[in-house]
Write a protein that holds these residues in place. Structure first.
Motif, PDB file in Angstrom:
ATOM      1  N   MET A   1       0.840  -1.200   0.000  1.00  0.00           N
ATOM      2  CA  MET A   1       0.000   0.000   0.000  1.00  0.00           C
ATOM      3  C   MET A   1       0.874   1.248   0.000  1.00  0.00           C
ATOM      4  SD  MET A   1      -3.116  -0.875  -0.151  1.00  0.00           S
ATOM      5  CE  MET A   1      -4.034   0.599   0.264  1.00  0.00           C
ATOM      6  N   GLY A   2       1.941   1.202   0.794  1.00  0.00           N
ATOM      7  CA  GLY A   2       2.794   2.387   0.921  1.00  0.00           C
ATOM      8  C   GLY A   2       3.319   2.839  -0.433  1.00  0.00           C
ATOM      9  N   THR A  19      10.650   5.454   3.467  1.00  0.00           N
ATOM     10  CA  THR A  19      11.552   4.721   4.354  1.00  0.00           C
ATOM     11  C   THR A  19      10.932   3.373   4.689  1.00  0.00           C
ATOM     12  OG1 THR A  19      12.978   4.865   6.300  1.00  0.00           O
ATOM     13  CG2 THR A  19      10.726   5.653   6.580  1.00  0.00           C
ATOM     14  N   ASP A  20      11.797   2.375   4.928  1.00  0.00           N
ATOM     15  CA  ASP A  20      11.307   1.029   5.258  1.00  0.00           C
ATOM     16  C   ASP A  20      12.106   0.514   6.454  1.00  0.00           C
ATOM     17  OD1 ASP A  20      10.334  -1.756   5.007  1.00  0.00           O
ATOM     18  OD2 ASP A  20       9.619  -1.122   3.050  1.00  0.00           O
ATOM     19  N   ALA A  21      11.955  -0.765   6.769  1.00  0.00           N
ATOM     20  CA  ALA A  21      12.518  -1.282   8.025  1.00  0.00           C
ATOM     21  C   ALA A  21      14.046  -1.266   8.048  1.00  0.00           C
ATOM     22  CB  ALA A  21      11.999  -2.688   8.264  1.00  0.00           C
ATOM     23  N   PRO A  78       2.858  -3.218   8.484  1.00  0.00           N
ATOM     24  CA  PRO A  78       1.847  -4.277   8.611  1.00  0.00           C
ATOM     25  C   PRO A  78       0.907  -4.073   9.810  1.00  0.00           C
ATOM     26  CG  PRO A  78       3.966  -5.224   8.057  1.00  0.00           C
ATOM     27  CD  PRO A  78       4.220  -3.767   8.338  1.00  0.00           C
ATOM     28  N   GLU A  79      -0.249  -4.750   9.679  1.00  0.00           N
ATOM     29  CA  GLU A  79      -1.354  -4.578  10.633  1.00  0.00           C
ATOM     30  C   GLU A  79      -1.072  -5.308  11.950  1.00  0.00           C
ATOM     31  OE1 GLU A  79      -3.622  -2.510   9.942  1.00  0.00           O
ATOM     32  OE2 GLU A  79      -5.655  -3.187  10.359  1.00  0.00           O
ATOM     33  N   ASP A  80      -0.138  -4.802  12.716  1.00  0.00           N
ATOM     34  CA  ASP A  80       0.254  -5.427  13.981  1.00  0.00           C
ATOM     35  C   ASP A  80       0.336  -4.282  14.983  1.00  0.00           C
ATOM     36  OD1 ASP A  80       1.900  -6.037  16.147  1.00  0.00           O
ATOM     37  OD2 ASP A  80       3.171  -7.403  15.017  1.00  0.00           O
ATOM     38  N   LEU A  83       3.683  -3.293  16.386  1.00  0.00           N
ATOM     39  CA  LEU A  83       4.560  -2.620  15.409  1.00  0.00           C
ATOM     40  C   LEU A  83       4.061  -1.196  15.155  1.00  0.00           C
ATOM     41  CD1 LEU A  83       6.897  -2.751  13.392  1.00  0.00           C
ATOM     42  CD2 LEU A  83       5.325  -3.782  11.731  1.00  0.00           C
ATOM     43  N   LYS A  84       2.738  -1.044  15.056  1.00  0.00           N
ATOM     44  CA  LYS A  84       2.171   0.306  14.857  1.00  0.00           C
ATOM     45  C   LYS A  84       2.592   1.188  16.038  1.00  0.00           C
ATOM     46  CE  LYS A  84      -0.833  -0.457  11.239  1.00  0.00           C
ATOM     47  NZ  LYS A  84      -0.586   0.022   9.895  1.00  0.00           N
ATOM     48  N   GLU A  85       2.533   0.631  17.251  1.00  0.00           N
ATOM     49  CA  GLU A  85       2.914   1.424  18.430  1.00  0.00           C
ATOM     50  C   GLU A  85       4.364   1.879  18.313  1.00  0.00           C
ATOM     51  OE1 GLU A  85       2.468  -0.492  22.259  1.00  0.00           O
ATOM     52  OE2 GLU A  85       2.960   1.373  23.291  1.00  0.00           O
ATOM     53  N   SER A 102      -2.454   6.956   9.833  1.00  0.00           N
ATOM     54  CA  SER A 102      -2.202   5.520   9.758  1.00  0.00           C
ATOM     55  C   SER A 102      -3.168   4.909   8.763  1.00  0.00           C
ATOM     56  CB  SER A 102      -2.416   4.863  11.128  1.00  0.00           C
ATOM     57  OG  SER A 102      -2.282   3.450  10.987  1.00  0.00           O
ATOM     58  N   ASN A 103      -2.608   4.056   7.878  1.00  0.00           N
ATOM     59  CA  ASN A 103      -3.436   3.399   6.861  1.00  0.00           C
ATOM     60  C   ASN A 103      -3.988   2.061   7.373  1.00  0.00           C
ATOM     61  OD1 ASN A 103      -4.372   3.143   4.091  1.00  0.00           O
ATOM     62  ND2 ASN A 103      -2.805   1.568   3.819  1.00  0.00           N
ATOM     63  N   THR A 104      -4.294   1.989   8.660  1.00  0.00           N
ATOM     64  CA  THR A 104      -4.793   0.708   9.176  1.00  0.00           C
ATOM     65  C   THR A 104      -6.112   0.316   8.501  1.00  0.00           C
ATOM     66  OG1 THR A 104      -5.531  -0.466  11.151  1.00  0.00           O
ATOM     67  CG2 THR A 104      -5.971   1.893  11.107  1.00  0.00           C
ATOM     68  N   SER A 105      -6.309  -1.005   8.322  1.00  0.00           N
ATOM     69  CA  SER A 105      -7.582  -1.476   7.752  1.00  0.00           C
ATOM     70  C   SER A 105      -8.602  -1.706   8.844  1.00  0.00           C
ATOM     71  CB  SER A 105      -7.410  -2.824   7.049  1.00  0.00           C
ATOM     72  OG  SER A 105      -6.296  -2.865   6.260  1.00  0.00           O
ATOM     73  N   SER A 106      -8.135  -1.956  10.063  1.00  0.00           N
ATOM     74  CA  SER A 106      -9.091  -2.406  11.073  1.00  0.00           C
ATOM     75  C   SER A 106      -8.753  -2.028  12.504  1.00  0.00           C
ATOM     76  CB  SER A 106      -9.202  -3.940  11.001  1.00  0.00           C
ATOM     77  OG  SER A 106      -7.933  -4.515  11.246  1.00  0.00           O
TER      78      SER A 106
HETATM   79  N1  LIG Z   1      -3.120  -4.714   1.401  1.00  0.00           N
HETATM   80  C1  LIG Z   1      -4.255  -4.026   1.340  1.00  0.00           C
HETATM   81  O1  LIG Z   1      -5.096  -4.246   0.441  1.00  0.00           O
HETATM   82  C2  LIG Z   1      -4.526  -2.942   2.325  1.00  0.00           C
HETATM   83  C3  LIG Z   1      -5.599  -2.064   2.071  1.00  0.00           C
HETATM   84  C4  LIG Z   1      -5.839  -1.018   2.967  1.00  0.00           C
HETATM   85  C5  LIG Z   1      -5.041  -0.884   4.096  1.00  0.00           C
HETATM   86  N2  LIG Z   1      -4.025  -1.776   4.319  1.00  0.00           N
HETATM   87  C6  LIG Z   1      -3.222  -1.561   5.520  1.00  0.00           C
HETATM   88  O2  LIG Z   1      -1.987  -0.965   5.149  1.00  0.00           O
HETATM   89  C7  LIG Z   1      -0.976  -1.390   6.049  1.00  0.00           C
HETATM   90  C8  LIG Z   1       0.139  -2.034   5.250  1.00  0.00           C
HETATM   91  O3  LIG Z   1      -0.395  -3.149   4.557  1.00  0.00           O
HETATM   92  P1  LIG Z   1       0.332  -3.768   3.265  1.00  0.00           P
HETATM   93  O4  LIG Z   1      -0.598  -4.779   2.665  1.00  0.00           O
HETATM   94  O5  LIG Z   1       0.841  -2.664   2.412  1.00  0.00           O
HETATM   95  O6  LIG Z   1       1.567  -4.517   3.972  1.00  0.00           O
HETATM   96  P2  LIG Z   1       2.962  -4.987   3.333  1.00  0.00           P
HETATM   97  O7  LIG Z   1       3.445  -6.090   4.208  1.00  0.00           O
HETATM   98  O8  LIG Z   1       2.818  -5.220   1.864  1.00  0.00           O
HETATM   99  O9  LIG Z   1       3.892  -3.699   3.502  1.00  0.00           O
HETATM  100  C9  LIG Z   1       4.330  -3.260   4.749  1.00  0.00           C
HETATM  101  C10 LIG Z   1       5.634  -2.497   4.595  1.00  0.00           C
HETATM  102  O10 LIG Z   1       6.049  -2.075   5.889  1.00  0.00           O
HETATM  103  C11 LIG Z   1       7.421  -2.354   5.998  1.00  0.00           C
HETATM  104  N3  LIG Z   1       7.819  -2.486   7.395  1.00  0.00           N
HETATM  105  C12 LIG Z   1       7.704  -3.567   8.197  1.00  0.00           C
HETATM  106  N4  LIG Z   1       8.251  -3.302   9.396  1.00  0.00           N
HETATM  107  C13 LIG Z   1       8.700  -2.035   9.356  1.00  0.00           C
HETATM  108  C14 LIG Z   1       9.387  -1.203  10.277  1.00  0.00           C
HETATM  109  N5  LIG Z   1       9.705  -1.634  11.492  1.00  0.00           N
HETATM  110  N6  LIG Z   1       9.714   0.057   9.890  1.00  0.00           N
HETATM  111  C15 LIG Z   1       9.401   0.506   8.658  1.00  0.00           C
HETATM  112  N7  LIG Z   1       8.772  -0.243   7.736  1.00  0.00           N
HETATM  113  C16 LIG Z   1       8.416  -1.496   8.085  1.00  0.00           C
HETATM  114  C17 LIG Z   1       7.599  -3.658   5.207  1.00  0.00           C
HETATM  115  O11 LIG Z   1       8.980  -3.892   4.896  1.00  0.00           O
HETATM  116  C18 LIG Z   1       6.748  -3.360   3.992  1.00  0.00           C
HETATM  117  O12 LIG Z   1       7.456  -2.608   3.032  1.00  0.00           O
HETATM  118  C19 LIG Z   1      -1.637  -2.339   7.046  1.00  0.00           C
HETATM  119  O13 LIG Z   1      -2.025  -1.627   8.191  1.00  0.00           O
HETATM  120  C20 LIG Z   1      -2.851  -2.827   6.278  1.00  0.00           C
HETATM  121  O14 LIG Z   1      -3.890  -3.263   7.107  1.00  0.00           O
HETATM  122  C21 LIG Z   1      -3.735  -2.778   3.461  1.00  0.00           C
END
Ligand SMILES: NC(=O)c1ccc[n+]([C@@H]2O[C@H](COP(=O)([O-])OP(=O)(O)OC[C@H]3O[C@@H](n4cnc5c(N)ncnc54)[C@H](O)[C@@H]3O)[C@@H](O)[C@H]2O)c1
Length: 305
Positions: A1-2, A19-21, A78-80, A83-85, A102-106
């Motif tokens: 999504m990012g 930025t990523d992890a 990710p939706e954890d 981790l969000k905290e 925050s782009n959380t889904s739930s």
């Molecule tokens: N996939 C969907 O269709 C969808 C739709 C709407 C909302 N969302 C929400 O968007 C969020 C991300 O979902 P996604 O499907 O894109 O997940 P994803 O796993 O595809 O991407 C998550 C990204 O976060 C990065 N990441 C992990 N740990 C990290 C850290 N400590 N610091 C920085 N970056 C870190 C990962 O490397 C990855 O690039 C979730 O909250 C999800 O619920 C997802």
């Protein structure tokens, strides 16, 4: 999504820092983003200029550097909740005056808002996949989110061509709640042997789903007639149980004679002129969609197991 959201922002002309992890994941994310924008430009989906803007997106190895001095932080880890905290609390310390979304889904937005230093500048912003093309975005204020912040987010999303809706912080917000109600009934239809997954998909997309790009459930119900809906729900409740019980709000409207467009009022109100225009515009849009579907027939992918 990012990445999809980053592409949207950059294509619209905003400066973006990814930025990523880890530094390696950040580098890979930047490469993937550039490749994806190039592919979109080659497919004619975005302009060369927009692709060049996306390819020029910056990347930062450290989150503190990425968020330093920005106006908006978009969190999509990710939706954890743990981790969000971790991410929200550390970026809110570094982001100074930024609005953080925050782009959380739930996850409940109120719970997430406790992780940031300035909850007044924190909000949920739920995008849909694929974010580059799906227009709708749910904006979910926490109890502490300042009204002015919500207004700025809505205005910003509109300015980049999205269709934001401000919704409450209930389970699944609005979209996931409704989408999952549909999905549950679809699975039940298959489990009960009424139709195969393919047939259910065809019914949903070609029958009532055909209308959904233009109208939501309330306008559709108003055009169909709320008395008709009430009768259908009574039959469904008898056969399928109380989850199909007609809601009090519907029964009250029917009781008051507010049966939809035909009576001038249902969930919405319509003057004679508005009703005529609505029905004409409906027909125009449905005819145009039928033409589009002749050129773009359903994607024929996947086979029965
Ligand atoms: N996939 C969907 O269709 C969808 C739709 C709407 C909302 N969302 C929400 O968007 C969020 C991300 O979902 P996604 O499907 O894109 O997940 P994803 O796993 O595809 O991407 C998550 C990204 O976060 C990065 N990441 C992990 N740990 C990290 C850290 N400590 N610091 C920085 N970056 C870190 C990962 O490397 C990855 O690039 C979730 O909250 C999800 O619920 C997802």
């Amino acid at each position: 999504m990012g990445l999809g959201v980053a592409e949207c922002f950059a294509a619209a002309g905003m400066g973006v820092v990814l930025t990523d992890a880890t530094p390696e994941l950040t580098r890979r994310a930047k490469d993937r983003l550039a490749r994806r924008a190039r592919g979109h430009a080659e497919a004619g989906l975005i302009s060369e200029e927009a692709a060049a803007r996306v390819e020029a997106v910056e990347a930062a190895d450290e989150m503190a550097v990425a968020v330093d001095g920005v106006e908006l932080v978009f969190e999509a880890v990710p939706e954890d909740i743990m981790l969000k905290e971790e991410i929200l609390s550390s970026c809110s310390g570094a982001a100074r005056d930024a609005i953080i979304v925050s782009n959380t889904s739930s996850l409940p937005i109120n719970d997430l808002s406790a992780f940031v230093e300035h909850p007044g500048r924190f909000c949920g912003m739920h995008w849909f996949n694929p974010p580059e093309w799906t227009p709708g975005v749910e904006v979910i204020p926490a109890a502490a989110t300042e009204e002015e912040v919500v207004g700025r987010l809505v205005e910003f999303l509109r300015s980049i061509g999205k269709r934001p809706a401000v919704v409450g912080d209930g389970p699944g917000f609005v979209a996931n709640r409704i989408q999952n109600a549909l999905f549950l009934e679809a699975v039940r239809c298959v489990e009960e042997g009424l139709a195969s997954p393919r047939e259910v998909d065809e019914v949903v997309r070609s029958c009532f789903g055909f209308r959904l790009p233009f109208f939501g459930p309330f306008q559709i119900a108003d055009m169909a007639g709320l008395d008709v809906y009430e009768n259908v729900l009574d039959v469904l409740e008898e056969g399928l149980g109380e989850r199909f019980e007609a809601p009090g709000a519907l029964r009250d409207l029917v009781e008051e004679g507010r049966t939809g467009t035909k009576s001038g009022a249902g969930f919405l109100e319509y003057t004679d002129e508005e009703r005529e225009r609505l029905l004409l515009e409906r027909d125009r849009r449905y005819a145009a969609l039928n033409e589009l579907l002749k050129d773009l027939p359903p994607v024929d992918a996947g086979s029965a197991p």
